[in-house]
Design an enzyme around this catalytic site. Structure first.
Site, mmCIF file in Angstrom:
data_model
loop_
_atom_site.group_PDB
_atom_site.id
_atom_site.type_symbol
_atom_site.label_atom_id
_atom_site.label_comp_id
_atom_site.label_asym_id
_atom_site.label_seq_id
_atom_site.Cartn_x
_atom_site.Cartn_y
_atom_site.Cartn_z
ATOM 1 N N LYS A 74 0.833 -1.206 0.000
ATOM 2 C CA LYS A 74 0.000 0.000 0.000
ATOM 3 C C LYS A 74 0.866 1.254 0.000
ATOM 4 O O LYS A 74 0.647 2.179 -0.796
ATOM 5 C CB LYS A 74 -0.923 0.013 1.216
ATOM 6 C CG LYS A 74 -1.900 1.190 1.234
ATOM 7 C CD LYS A 74 -2.548 1.373 2.590
ATOM 8 C CE LYS A 74 -1.618 2.106 3.530
ATOM 9 N NZ LYS A 74 -2.265 2.492 4.797
ATOM 10 N N ASP A 112 -6.445 0.906 0.966
ATOM 11 C CA ASP A 112 -6.475 0.933 2.431
ATOM 12 C C ASP A 112 -7.858 0.474 2.884
ATOM 13 O O ASP A 112 -8.655 -0.015 2.098
ATOM 14 C CB ASP A 112 -6.138 2.331 2.955
ATOM 15 C CG ASP A 112 -7.210 3.361 2.611
ATOM 16 O OD1 ASP A 112 -8.141 3.034 1.837
ATOM 17 O OD2 ASP A 112 -7.122 4.495 3.121
#
Length: 214
Positions: free
Chosen positions: A124, A142
């Site tokens: 991420k 996320d």
């Protein structure tokens, strides 16, 4: 799992996002690629606002890996001790700074694999940096994006990697660059986990969420 929206509906969702906010911005303060890496790494299990408060003074004195190493782990801790898991994060920031100096000449690499090799930098974080700094159409998934993608039917998936790949496949090319910002902001301020703002939602008529709030 929520079914996949038709492609035409996905195009319309992003058309509306673009019309409402043509140039969405990330909310983590940074001054260069290095401080962006640090800020995103610090933001795990923390709010962007909390990270910004901690880094406001930090980045004035340590905006390069070399300066961060001079500051040292204990000096860094003094700046970030209001952030959750600050001790482990401080260790990772010092380690990644040393790797950047010793293996990359102090320059943040523009490769996902090289970024993910840095301590405290996961997929991420790497995607956020690739997207925000280099403009790559990388999709950082996320908790907000995972929720929005599954709840709406925009890009359902059982895990973050599945959602990431689905977003990459489904989002029209002209909207790829800003897609993750639109989705994060939509999840953070409208499609909230506990109290989604369905009555005022921009895409309420398209969204497949069955439990829409009245």
């Amino acid at each position: 799992m929520t079914p996949q929206l038709p492609y035409a509906d996905i195009v319309e969702i992003f058309r509306r996002f673009h019309e409402a906010e043509p140039e969405p911005k990330g909310e983590l303060d940074h001054v260069n690629a290095y401080t962006l890496v640090v800020a995103v790494a610090l933001s795990a299990q923390a709010t962007d606002a909390g990270v910004n408060r901690a880094t406001r003074e930090l980045f004035k004195i340590a905006d390069t890996p070399e300066k961060m190493l001079e500051l040292g782990e204990e000096g860094l801790i003094e700046h970030i001790k209001t952030i959750g898991l600050y001790r482990n994060k401080a260790k990772n920031v010092i380690k990644l700074s040393r790797i950047l100096v010793e293996e990359h000449g102090g320059v943040v690499p523009s490769s996902r694999a090289a970024l993910q090799a840095l301590p405290g930098v996961g997929r991420k974080t790497a995607n956020v940096v690739l997207n925000m700094w280099w403009g790559y159409p990388a999709q950082a998934v996320d908790t907000h994006i995972f929720r929005v993608a599954n709840r709406t039917g925009l890009a359902p998936g059982r895990d973050v990697v599945a959602v990431e790949r689905n977003v990459e496949d489904q989002v029209p090319a002209e909207y790829q660059h800003h897609a993750h910002h639109w989705l994060i902001l939509h999840g953070r301020y409208h499609c909230k986990a506990r109290k989604p703002q369905c009555p005022t939602c921009l895409i309420r008529d398209i969204c497949l969420f069955e439990d829409k709030t009245q």
